[in-house]
Design a protein around this motif. Structure first.
Motif, PDB file in Angstrom:
ATOM      1  N   THR A   4     -80.755 -25.783 -25.001  1.00 41.21           N
ATOM      2  CA  THR A   4     -81.608 -26.380 -23.970  1.00 41.21           C
ATOM      3  C   THR A   4     -83.060 -25.926 -24.091  1.00 41.21           C
ATOM      4  O   THR A   4     -83.953 -26.565 -23.530  1.00 41.21           O
ATOM      5  CB  THR A   4     -81.080 -26.005 -22.568  1.00 41.21           C
ATOM      6  OG1 THR A   4     -80.833 -24.596 -22.509  1.00 41.21           O
ATOM      7  CG2 THR A   4     -79.789 -26.740 -22.261  1.00 41.21           C
ATOM      8  N   ASP A   5     -83.313 -24.836 -24.815  1.00 43.90           N
ATOM      9  CA  ASP A   5     -84.683 -24.333 -24.981  1.00 43.90           C
ATOM     10  C   ASP A   5     -85.502 -25.189 -25.942  1.00 43.90           C
ATOM     11  O   ASP A   5     -86.721 -24.995 -26.055  1.00 43.90           O
ATOM     12  CB  ASP A   5     -84.665 -22.891 -25.494  1.00 43.90           C
ATOM     13  CG  ASP A   5     -84.043 -21.927 -24.501  1.00 43.90           C
ATOM     14  OD1 ASP A   5     -84.159 -22.183 -23.291  1.00 43.90           O
ATOM     15  OD2 ASP A   5     -83.430 -20.930 -24.938  1.00 43.90           O
ATOM     16  N   PHE A   6     -84.853 -26.127 -26.633  1.00 49.22           N
ATOM     17  CA  PHE A   6     -85.559 -26.954 -27.607  1.00 49.22           C
ATOM     18  C   PHE A   6     -86.121 -28.229 -26.992  1.00 49.22           C
ATOM     19  O   PHE A   6     -86.748 -29.031 -27.690  1.00 49.22           O
ATOM     20  CB  PHE A   6     -84.615 -27.313 -28.761  1.00 49.22           C
ATOM     21  CG  PHE A   6     -84.358 -26.174 -29.703  1.00 49.22           C
ATOM     22  CD1 PHE A   6     -85.092 -26.044 -30.871  1.00 49.22           C
ATOM     23  CD2 PHE A   6     -83.398 -25.214 -29.407  1.00 49.22           C
ATOM     24  CE1 PHE A   6     -84.870 -24.988 -31.738  1.00 49.22           C
ATOM     25  CE2 PHE A   6     -83.162 -24.152 -30.268  1.00 49.22           C
ATOM     26  CZ  PHE A   6     -83.899 -24.035 -31.434  1.00 49.22           C
ATOM     27  N   LEU A  63     -82.851 -25.539 -36.600  1.00 50.88           N
ATOM     28  CA  LEU A  63     -82.727 -24.441 -35.631  1.00 50.88           C
ATOM     29  C   LEU A  63     -81.841 -24.839 -34.456  1.00 50.88           C
ATOM     30  O   LEU A  63     -81.072 -24.031 -33.944  1.00 50.88           O
ATOM     31  CB  LEU A  63     -84.112 -24.028 -35.125  1.00 50.88           C
ATOM     32  CG  LEU A  63     -85.039 -23.351 -36.151  1.00 50.88           C
ATOM     33  CD1 LEU A  63     -86.418 -23.120 -35.548  1.00 50.88           C
ATOM     34  CD2 LEU A  63     -84.437 -22.025 -36.624  1.00 50.88           C
ATOM     35  N   LEU A  64     -81.945 -26.109 -34.038  1.00 50.03           N
ATOM     36  CA  LEU A  64     -81.100 -26.596 -32.942  1.00 50.03           C
ATOM     37  C   LEU A  64     -79.629 -26.540 -33.312  1.00 50.03           C
ATOM     38  O   LEU A  64     -78.772 -26.211 -32.481  1.00 50.03           O
ATOM     39  CB  LEU A  64     -81.503 -28.031 -32.588  1.00 50.03           C
ATOM     40  CG  LEU A  64     -80.690 -28.740 -31.502  1.00 50.03           C
ATOM     41  CD1 LEU A  64     -80.812 -28.008 -30.169  1.00 50.03           C
ATOM     42  CD2 LEU A  64     -81.137 -30.192 -31.359  1.00 50.03           C
ATOM     43  N   ARG A 156     -73.223 -29.606 -30.971  1.00 48.92           N
ATOM     44  CA  ARG A 156     -74.589 -29.383 -30.517  1.00 48.92           C
ATOM     45  C   ARG A 156     -75.178 -30.708 -30.046  1.00 48.92           C
ATOM     46  O   ARG A 156     -74.754 -31.778 -30.485  1.00 48.92           O
ATOM     47  CB  ARG A 156     -75.467 -28.832 -31.646  1.00 48.92           C
ATOM     48  CG  ARG A 156     -75.040 -27.484 -32.181  1.00 48.92           C
ATOM     49  CD  ARG A 156     -75.247 -26.383 -31.137  1.00 48.92           C
ATOM     50  NE  ARG A 156     -75.043 -25.055 -31.701  1.00 48.92           N
ATOM     51  CZ  ARG A 156     -73.877 -24.470 -31.855  1.00 48.92           C
ATOM     52  NH1 ARG A 156     -72.776 -25.119 -31.478  1.00 48.92           N
ATOM     53  NH2 ARG A 156     -73.772 -23.258 -32.356  1.00 48.92           N
ATOM     54  N   PRO A 157     -76.163 -30.655 -29.165  1.00 50.62           N
ATOM     55  CA  PRO A 157     -76.833 -31.899 -28.782  1.00 50.62           C
ATOM     56  C   PRO A 157     -77.757 -32.362 -29.890  1.00 50.62           C
ATOM     57  O   PRO A 157     -78.237 -31.558 -30.695  1.00 50.62           O
ATOM     58  CB  PRO A 157     -77.623 -31.495 -27.530  1.00 50.62           C
ATOM     59  CG  PRO A 157     -77.919 -30.039 -27.741  1.00 50.62           C
ATOM     60  CD  PRO A 157     -76.701 -29.491 -28.443  1.00 50.62           C
ATOM     61  N   SER A 158     -78.013 -33.648 -29.958  1.00 55.57           N
ATOM     62  CA  SER A 158     -79.047 -34.161 -30.852  1.00 55.57           C
ATOM     63  C   SER A 158     -80.398 -33.875 -30.202  1.00 55.57           C
ATOM     64  O   SER A 158     -80.459 -33.528 -29.011  1.00 55.57           O
ATOM     65  CB  SER A 158     -78.857 -35.671 -31.045  1.00 55.57           C
ATOM     66  OG  SER A 158     -79.078 -36.345 -29.813  1.00 55.57           O
ATOM     67  N   PRO A 159     -81.496 -33.974 -30.928  1.00 62.14           N
ATOM     68  CA  PRO A 159     -82.804 -33.762 -30.298  1.00 62.14           C
ATOM     69  C   PRO A 159     -83.017 -34.637 -29.067  1.00 62.14           C
ATOM     70  O   PRO A 159     -83.525 -34.164 -28.041  1.00 62.14           O
ATOM     71  CB  PRO A 159     -83.786 -34.112 -31.425  1.00 62.14           C
ATOM     72  CG  PRO A 159     -83.058 -33.721 -32.666  1.00 62.14           C
ATOM     73  CD  PRO A 159     -81.625 -34.099 -32.398  1.00 62.14           C
TER      74      PRO A 159
END
Length: 224
Positions: A4-6, A63-64, A156-159
């Motif tokens: 979530t920090d991305f 990094l994500l 993981r979520p996508s951007p």
């Protein structure tokens, strides 16, 4: 960092790409070949600013994928956020893939003419146009599909979905294999681009799933 920090780094990059894309001189990203009214057009290339943005997006994307998983909350009730995330991801995928593979026609044209240019356009055919077009398209299309499939495989979520605060997860115990993720991505693109063929309104409201989730055993959850 957690996934979530991305959100803000990706938003800043998205705003920067849109701003620079409107201020910079128009440039061909990738490759196009067409016949129109008896006229042949073969154009392609990339741009230094687009290559730089591709590298930055690629680094943030990597990094994500290795960031710590965020805490998941309740299932996402609607589908508008998912539709919006698709188009945000589409911009990121194009800007990450097209500038890189746009180098292929540049190098090929450089070898043919002896002059390197970031972008080119000509109205006559040359030997090898067909295989250059096929190779560039195949690599670009595969790269875009992997862009969506990789987050599914690694939970993981996508951007795009990280910006909107959710991610897709599996609803069963079966792992998200590459084949399953790849097929879901292909069908998901059809669902987003051709809603008249794959209506979004057909969904299980109790389980917070629409037909694509039911077929591939997935659902969307909010991230904290």
């Amino acid at each position: 960092m957690k996934t979530t920090d991305f959100r803000w780094p990706f938003l800043i990059i998205l705003a920067g790409v849109i701003l620079i894309g409107n201020l910079a001189e128009p440039a061909s990203l990738g490759l196009t070949s067409e016949w129109s009214d008896g006229t042949y057009r073969f154009a392609g290339g990339t741009a230094p600013w687009a290559l730089a943005s591709s590298v930055v997006i690629g680094i943030l994307y990597s990094l994500l994928m290795v960031a710590s998983s965020a805490k998941t909350l309740n299932p996402l009730p609607g589908i508008f956020q998912r539709w919006l995330a698709f188009w945000i991801d589409f911009v990121f995928a194009i800007m990450m893939v097209a500038p890189i593979f746009g180098v292929i026609p540049c190098i090929r044209e450089w070898r043919r003419t002896g002059i390197f240019e970031w972008s080119f356009e000509r109205n006559f055919s040359a030997a090898g146009d067909g295989w250059v077009m096929a190779l560039t398209f195949l690599l670009s299309f595969t790269g875009i599909l992997v862009y969506w499939a990789f987050p599914l495989m690694h939970g993981r979520p996508s951007p795009g979905s990280s910006i909107l605060g959710y991610q897709i997860t599996v609803s069963d115990e079966n792992p998200m294999t590459f084949r399953r993720a790849f097929l879901r991505t292909v069908v998901g693109i059809v669902a987003a681009c051709a809603p008249y063929l794959a209506p979004f309104i057909k969904r299980d409201r109790k389980r917070r799933q629409f037909w694509l989730d039911a077929v591939f055993g997935t659902y969307a959850v909010r991230l904290k």
